[in-house]
Design a protein around this motif. Structure first.
Motif, mmCIF file in Angstrom:
data_model
loop_
_atom_site.group_PDB
_atom_site.id
_atom_site.type_symbol
_atom_site.label_atom_id
_atom_site.label_comp_id
_atom_site.label_asym_id
_atom_site.label_seq_id
_atom_site.Cartn_x
_atom_site.Cartn_y
_atom_site.Cartn_z
ATOM 1 N N ALA A 94 0.953 -1.051 -0.041
ATOM 2 C CA ALA A 94 0.003 -0.074 -0.068
ATOM 3 C C ALA A 94 0.976 1.403 0.079
ATOM 4 N N PRO A 95 1.564 1.666 -1.269
ATOM 5 C CA PRO A 95 2.485 2.549 -1.333
ATOM 6 C C PRO A 95 2.015 3.991 -0.772
ATOM 7 N N SER A 96 0.839 4.241 -0.679
ATOM 8 C CA SER A 96 0.488 5.606 -0.268
ATOM 9 C C SER A 96 0.600 5.626 1.236
ATOM 10 N N ARG A 97 0.375 4.625 1.801
ATOM 11 C CA ARG A 97 0.350 4.248 3.210
ATOM 12 C C ARG A 97 1.819 4.102 4.013
ATOM 13 N N TYR B 186 -5.972 3.888 -1.142
ATOM 14 C CA TYR B 186 -5.609 3.000 -0.154
ATOM 15 C C TYR B 186 -6.486 3.425 1.257
ATOM 16 N N HIS B 187 -7.294 3.965 0.986
ATOM 17 C CA HIS B 187 -8.075 4.347 2.441
ATOM 18 C C HIS B 187 -9.057 3.109 2.880
ATOM 19 N N ASN B 188 -9.481 2.338 1.690
ATOM 20 C CA ASN B 188 -10.325 1.522 2.009
ATOM 21 C C ASN B 188 -9.932 0.176 1.048
ATOM 22 N N LEU B 189 -10.227 -1.098 1.506
ATOM 23 C CA LEU B 189 -10.124 -2.298 0.768
ATOM 24 C C LEU B 189 -11.651 -2.898 0.811
#
Ligand code: DHE
Length: 543
Positions: A287-290, A358-361
């Motif tokens: 999850a690169p942005s996280r 990448y807020h939700n999966l």
């Protein structure tokens, strides 16, 4: 067409029945060494003796403890996809185009059935594959000084594809402009899951079902290093900063962190729930942005987020935590590598799709229910009913007007679900000629290409108009043969379809006119991975 639940599960989720126990995997640290033999060194099963025929004919390649060597591991966990009858045939006649010879003339019928019974029997001592075995397996094929500064071939190195050919366990490197194979090399046995690339697209990382991780240099077109991270491996993920390669194992139950530049072992994380229950690992995702990895567990209702920021900061800035000792003396330790954040779920989820931020999966369970899990708050927030068994791992996104939609094939139902990624409402179920496995598009293409992997129409590829959500065309690139897994060239102008048969091919389509541009013979091609689309996180492909 609708597959029965049991048939689809059998075909697609063969791993569900496993109940293997945890092999010991303690926490490791630091690097492996550069001089390992490359031969796995699992502890032999000391309580039960292998049959004489195994010792005589099989052990030198498959290992005394059945953990593999030149040949793959021969444990029930890894043989689920092979029937006993097929195993007997392989033992008798060998596997074409591999190093596996046929032993038919040397074996009596009793020898043969004893061998089959042996390889399908659970070992009386669960094999161990911890830091010591992992380090001992390390092989360095190419020294750092041997790595060239420039690519050794002409052309756009970011428009290369790596194509996995399952029939003879090879990988082809395909030039996406010229549509020619520039290199072909033997891979480890049975590669599976997406090939991952370093962020600059120079190195590729390949994982085999029996745990071998290979680092391949796309400049020299050579394998640089290999390490066996597990006995049964699901997949790998690379951190957004390219420093850490994470490996998901079902045997032993562990997540293994490797240094992506050398493949040296950094850490083994045993997969245990908060309550201490051991679990197979379904998959790992970046999850690169996280700046984190997401870890999916197969046997417990938990999801992990492993943060790689702390470690990165420590290394890049020299920041470390101070710990006081009882004597008042100050000692300094680096922060824990990849600390676990546990997210409790309503049930086990084992197939995932991530929204572009990448807020939700979205996660689907074995019984077909789908949940939205908000990673920021760390809990499931909505239950969805998509019907059947959605294959979320193949989900893709695009803009429909000014909203973002996500589409997912379904392993059981003949339809593709299209959802709004804000409300998670289903906008449309697009009927297809059968259940599908893979779905692909590209930012520059008005179409999404969907295979029909199961049933009588397995030779079909549907082309879906991304704005009208209607099927624009139904292609049959090789009538009667399995057509699957589409991937686009860097510019989105060509769509490459795998004809997954032993004497198969890649059929290249002009993605606008839908005319066939070229046919490239391949040996049962499955996945293919365009360097640029992967490293730029194109929303039309998997990551
Ligand atoms: Fe896959 C990716 C799981 C069977 C071909 N498959 C993945 C991923 C997972 C997964 C978790 C994502 C990993 C990644 O890319 O990082 N696959 C499973 C299963 O659980 C399942 C259903 C049963 C199993 O035996 O493991 C399964 N997969 C298959 C096949 O039978 C396929 C068609 C042929 C094969 O290789 O065995 C297959 N899986 C693929 C491919 C990808 C993949 C080609 C990569 C897709 C991509 O484009 O990224």
């Amino acid at each position: 067409m609708k597959l029965s639940r049991s048939t689809a599960r059998c075909m697609v989720l063969l791993m569900i029945l496993s109940a293997c126990t945890l092999a010991s995997a303690d926490s490791g640290s630091d690097a492996g060494n550069d001089s390992g033999s490359g031969k796995p060194s699992g502890k032999p099963d000391t309580t039960t003796r292998p049959p004489a025929a195994y010792t005589e004919h099989c052990a030198s390649c498959h290992g005394e403890a059945r953990l593999g060597g030149i040949g793959p591991a021969l444990l029930p966990e890894g043989l689920r996809r092979l029937s006993r009858a097929d195993a007997a045939e392989v033992i008798q006649v060998g596997r074409p185009l591999t190093q596996m010879p046929g032993f038919g003339p040397k074996l009596s019928p009793t020898d043969l059935s004893t061998l089959v019974d042996w390889i399908y029997s659970e070992p009386s001592v669960q094999p161990s594959w911890g830091p010591a075995e992992i380090r001992a397996s390390y092989v360095r094929h190419l020294a750092f000084e041997e790595l060239p500064k420039e690519p050794t071939f002409q052309g756009d190195r970011l428009n290369l594809f790596m194509v996995v050919e399952q029939a003879d366990h090879h990988v082809s490197v395909l030039d996406g402009d010229e549509l020619v194979v520039i290199h072909r090399f033997p891979s480890r046995f049975a590669l599976h899951g997406g090939i991952k690339y370093s962020p600059d697209g120079r190195f590729a990382f390949l994982a085999s079902r029996d745990g071998w991780i290979s680092q391949f240099d796309l400049y020299s077109l050579k394998i640089v290093a290999e390490i066996r991270a597990g006995i049964n491996t699901r997949n790998i993920a690379i951190s957004g900063d390219g420093r850490i390669l994470l490996v998901a194992n079902t045997l032993p139950h562990s997540v293994v962190a490797l240094d992506a530049s050398t493949l040296a072992l950094l850490k083994v994380i045993p997969a245990r729930s908060k309550q201490g229950k051991s679990s197979r690992v379904s998959a790992v995702y970046a999850a690169p942005s996280r700046e984190s990895f997401i870890v999916a567990l197969k046997d417990v209702a938990e999801l992990w987020e492993l943060d790689y920021r702390q470690d990165a900061r420590a290394e890049y800035t020299g920041l470390v935590h101070d710990f006081g000792t009882e004597s008042g003396e100050k000692i300094v330790r680096p922060p824990e590598l990849l600390p676990i954040r546990r997210i409790a779920l309503e049930g086990v989820l084992d197939d995932f799709f991530f929204d572009s931020e990448y807020h939700n999966l979205l996660g689907s369970s074995r019984n077909g229910s789908t949940w939205v899990v908000n990673l920021d708050v760390g809990r499931p927030v909505k239950k969805l009913d998509l019907g059947g068994l959605p294959h979320l791992g193949s989900g893709i996104t695009w803009k429909l007007g000014d909203r973002e939609v996500m589409a997912s094939p379904n392993l059981q139902e003949s339809s593709i679900a299209v959802l709004d990624t804000q409300s998670w409402e289903v906008i449309r179920q697009i009927p297809t000629l059968g259940p599908g496995f893979f779905l692909r598009s590209h930012e520059n293409s008005p179409y999404a290409f969907a295979d029909v992997f199961f049933g009588p129409h397995r030779d079909v590829i549907h082309v879906i108009d991304k704005q009208s959500l209607e099927i624009k065309a139904t292609l049959r690139p090789a009538p009667g043969s399995l057509s699957g897994h589409v991937e686009f060239t860097r510019d989105g102008k060509r769509a490459l379809v795998s004809i997954s048969e032993p004497d198969g091919e890649i059929v290249v389509y002009d993605s606008m006119s839908l005319e066939i541009v070229k046919r490239i013979p391949m040996r049962k091609p499955s996945g293919k991975y365009n360097v640029f689309n992967k490293i730029s996180y194109s929303n039309g492909t998997s990551h």
